[in-house]
Design a protein around this motif. Structure first.
Motif, PDB file in Angstrom:
ATOM      1  N   VAL A 174     -99.489 141.710  38.416  1.00  0.00           N
ATOM      2  CA  VAL A 174    -100.305 140.853  39.295  1.00  0.00           C
ATOM      3  C   VAL A 174    -101.504 140.437  38.644  1.00  0.00           C
ATOM      4  N   GLY A 175    -101.805 141.715  37.351  1.00  0.00           N
ATOM      5  CA  GLY A 175    -103.309 141.481  36.652  1.00  0.00           C
ATOM      6  C   GLY A 175    -103.306 140.677  35.731  1.00  0.00           C
ATOM      7  N   ARG A 176    -102.027 139.821  35.344  1.00  0.00           N
ATOM      8  CA  ARG A 176    -101.671 139.515  33.977  1.00  0.00           C
ATOM      9  C   ARG A 176    -101.319 137.968  34.671  1.00  0.00           C
ATOM     10  N   MET A 177    -101.472 137.773  36.033  1.00  0.00           N
ATOM     11  CA  MET A 177    -101.553 136.281  36.710  1.00  0.00           C
ATOM     12  C   MET A 177    -102.909 135.432  37.052  1.00  0.00           C
ATOM     13  N   LEU A 178    -103.560 136.593  37.480  1.00  0.00           N
ATOM     14  CA  LEU A 178    -104.724 136.656  37.915  1.00  0.00           C
ATOM     15  C   LEU A 178    -105.572 136.291  36.377  1.00  0.00           C
ATOM     16  N   ALA A 179    -105.285 137.091  35.494  1.00  0.00           N
ATOM     17  CA  ALA A 179    -106.434 137.056  34.118  1.00  0.00           C
ATOM     18  C   ALA A 179    -105.672 135.368  33.581  1.00  0.00           C
ATOM     19  N   GLY A 180    -104.928 134.952  34.074  1.00  0.00           N
ATOM     20  CA  GLY A 180    -103.826 133.407  33.373  1.00  0.00           C
ATOM     21  C   GLY A 180    -103.096 133.669  32.394  1.00  0.00           C
ATOM     22  N   LEU A 181    -102.568 135.335  32.162  1.00  0.00           N
ATOM     23  CA  LEU A 181    -101.713 135.000  31.009  1.00  0.00           C
ATOM     24  C   LEU A 181    -100.470 134.877  31.788  1.00  0.00           C
ATOM     25  N   GLU A 182     -99.857 134.773  32.502  1.00  0.00           N
ATOM     26  CA  GLU A 182     -98.389 134.481  33.139  1.00  0.00           C
ATOM     27  C   GLU A 182     -98.898 133.440  34.340  1.00  0.00           C
ATOM     28  N   SER A 183     -97.797 132.410  34.157  1.00  0.00           N
ATOM     29  CA  SER A 183     -97.836 131.766  35.526  1.00  0.00           C
ATOM     30  C   SER A 183     -97.011 131.969  37.038  1.00  0.00           C
ATOM     31  N   PRO A 184     -97.936 132.226  37.862  1.00  0.00           N
ATOM     32  CA  PRO A 184     -97.535 132.427  39.125  1.00  0.00           C
ATOM     33  C   PRO A 184     -95.229 131.402  39.742  1.00  0.00           C
ATOM     34  N   THR A 185     -94.520 132.282  39.933  1.00  0.00           N
ATOM     35  CA  THR A 185     -93.996 131.554  40.421  1.00  0.00           C
ATOM     36  C   THR A 185     -93.774 130.845  41.168  1.00  0.00           C
ATOM     37  N   ALA A 186     -94.347 131.067  42.899  1.00  0.00           N
ATOM     38  CA  ALA A 186     -95.303 130.283  43.452  1.00  0.00           C
ATOM     39  C   ALA A 186     -96.904 131.659  43.580  1.00  0.00           C
ATOM     40  N   GLY A 187     -97.481 130.628  45.283  1.00  0.00           N
ATOM     41  CA  GLY A 187     -98.583 130.960  45.316  1.00  0.00           C
ATOM     42  C   GLY A 187    -100.193 130.246  43.867  1.00  0.00           C
ATOM     43  N   VAL A 188    -101.103 130.889  44.457  1.00  0.00           N
ATOM     44  CA  VAL A 188    -102.242 129.716  43.178  1.00  0.00           C
ATOM     45  C   VAL A 188    -102.892 130.944  43.118  1.00  0.00           C
ATOM     46  N   VAL A 189    -103.489 130.881  41.897  1.00  0.00           N
ATOM     47  CA  VAL A 189    -104.564 131.617  41.204  1.00  0.00           C
ATOM     48  C   VAL A 189    -106.211 131.213  41.150  1.00  0.00           C
ATOM     49  N   LYS A 190    -107.269 131.587  41.966  1.00  0.00           N
ATOM     50  CA  LYS A 190    -108.099 130.723  41.596  1.00  0.00           C
ATOM     51  C   LYS A 190    -109.483 131.644  40.818  1.00  0.00           C
ATOM     52  N   TRP A 191    -109.744 131.258  40.517  1.00  0.00           N
ATOM     53  CA  TRP A 191    -110.949 131.185  39.397  1.00  0.00           C
ATOM     54  C   TRP A 191    -112.638 130.488  39.642  1.00  0.00           C
ATOM     55  N   ALA A 192    -113.414 131.384  39.999  1.00  0.00           N
ATOM     56  CA  ALA A 192    -114.823 131.613  40.603  1.00  0.00           C
ATOM     57  C   ALA A 192    -114.581 130.364  42.170  1.00  0.00           C
ATOM     58  N   GLY A 193    -113.586 130.505  42.330  1.00  0.00           N
ATOM     59  CA  GLY A 193    -113.480 129.581  43.400  1.00  0.00           C
ATOM     60  C   GLY A 193    -111.792 128.407  43.825  1.00  0.00           C
ATOM     61  N   ARG A 194    -111.295 127.974  42.302  1.00  0.00           N
ATOM     62  CA  ARG A 194    -111.414 126.833  41.679  1.00  0.00           C
ATOM     63  C   ARG A 194    -109.286 127.214  41.231  1.00  0.00           C
ATOM     64  N   PRO A 195    -108.719 126.901  42.217  1.00  0.00           N
ATOM     65  CA  PRO A 195    -107.087 126.604  41.226  1.00  0.00           C
ATOM     66  C   PRO A 195    -107.267 126.846  39.606  1.00  0.00           C
ATOM     67  N   ILE A 196    -106.908 128.094  38.786  1.00  0.00           N
ATOM     68  CA  ILE A 196    -106.709 127.779  37.941  1.00  0.00           C
ATOM     69  C   ILE A 196    -106.020 126.756  36.761  1.00  0.00           C
TER      70      ILE A 196
END
Length: 263
Positions: free
Chosen positions: A47-69
Motif C-alpha cells: 500500500v505504501g509503495r502504491m501511494l508513493a507511486g512506486l507500484e501501480s495498482p492492479t485496480a483502484g486509483v491513487v491520488k496526489w493532492a486530489g488528482r489521480p497520479i
C-alpha cells in the motif's frame, strides 16, 4: 483535501493469485500521521509503495493532492517525485554503496531541492543533526554504518527533498529505544514546522501511540479497522488488532495513555 489517498486499491502479483492488497481505501491529510499496522505479509508495505507511486495498482486509483497520479503530466509527476519520499524498511540497501552519507544527502539537496553546492554542504550538516547524527558520519559509506545510522541517513536524504508526504516503512526497527524516542520527537517537530504528512508502516504498536493520529489495521490484504490512535489503542474492536496489541505484553494501557490526541 488529502495529500495522498487510494480508492479501492488492489494489487495482484500473478494471474490467479490471491490479492496482496484487496480494495483498500486510505487517505492521509496535510500535517497528519496515519499508522498502517499489520502482521508481516498483510500488504501494508505494498500500500505504501502504491501511494508513493512506486507500484501501480492492479485496480483502484491513487491520488496526489486530489488528482489521480495516472493523469499527471510529466512535469507534475516530477514534482510529485520530489514531494513524496520513502524511507524503506531496509535502508542500507537503498543507499548508494559508493557514496558517503554526506554525498547521499548533498546530492538530494542539489538535485531534488535545487540547492547550490555550498548551501548543500551547510544544509547537509543540519539535516544529519536533525536526525540525531553527528557530522563525522558524513564521511562514512553505508557499509560502515550501523542499521540505525543507515535508517537516519535515509531519513535525512528524504527530508533533503523538502517533501510534503513521507512514507516511513518500519523506521525504528534498527534503533535502540533511546534513539527511537528521540527520532519520534524530531519527526513530530518536522511535521509541525513543515506541515508534513506521514504514512507510518509498522507491525509493532510500540510507537504508534506516540506518532500516529489515526490507525488503520491490515490483515490479509484488507483494512479491517480504522480509528483514532487514542480510541483504537484503548478499545480495539477487532481480534486482529487485539492480537497485535497483545504482542506488546502489559503495555496496552500505557500505550493508550501515551497517545497524542487526534489532530
Amino acid at each position: 483535501m488529502s495529500r495522498a489517498s487510494g480508492e479501492g486499491l488492489t494489487k495482484i502479483w500473478a494471474p490467479g493469485a490471491a490479492p496482496a492488497v484487496d480494495r483498500v481505501d486510505i487517505a492521509i491529510d496535510e500535517g497528519e500521521t496515519v499508522a498502517l499496522v499489520g502482521a508481516s505479509g498483510s500488504g501494508k508495505s505494498t500500500v505504501g509503495r502504491m501511494l508513493a507511486g512506486l507500484e501501480s495498482p492492479t485496480a483502484g486509483v491513487v491520488k496526489w493532492a486530489g488528482r489521480p497520479i495516472a493523469r499527471l503530466g510529466r512535469a507534475e509527476r516530477r514534482r510529485m517525485q520530489r514531494d513524496v519520499q520513502v524511507v524503506f524498511q531496509q535502508p542500507r540497501a537503498s543507499l548508494n554503496p559508493r557514496w558517503t552519507a554526506g554525498e547521499t544527502v548533498r546530492e538530494a539537496l542539489v538535485h531534488a531541492a535545487g540547492r547550490d553546492r555550498r548551501a548543500a554542504r551547510i544544509a547537509c550538516d543540519e539535516l544529519l543533526a536533525c536526525v540525531g547524527l553527528d557530522r563525522g558520519i558524513a564521511g562514512h559509506r553505508p557499509a560502515a554504518l550501523s542499521g540505525g545510522q543507515a535508517q537516519r541517513v535515509a531519513l535525512a536524504r528524504a527530508l533533503a527533498a523538502d517533501p510534503r508526504f513521507v512514507v516511513l516503512d518500519e523506521p525504528f526497527s534498527a534503533l535502540d529505544p533511546i534513539h527511537a524516542a528521540r527520532l519520534v520527537e524530531r519527526l513530530r517537530d518536522l511535521q509541525r514546522t513543515r506541515g508534513l504528512a506521514y504514512l507510518f508502516i509498522t507491525h509493532d504498536f510500540g510507537r504508534v501511540g506516540q506518532l500516529a493520529d489515526r490507525v488503520a489495521v491490515m490483515a490479509a490484504g484488507r483494512i479491517v479497522e480504522t480509528d483514532t490512535a487514542t480510541t483504537l489503542l484503548g478499545r480495539p474492536g477487532r481480534p486482529e488488532t487485539r492480537a497485535l496489541l497483545d504482542a506488546v505484553p502489559g503495555r496496552r494501557q500505557r500505550l493508550a495513555a501515551q497517545s497524542f490526541p487526534a489532530s
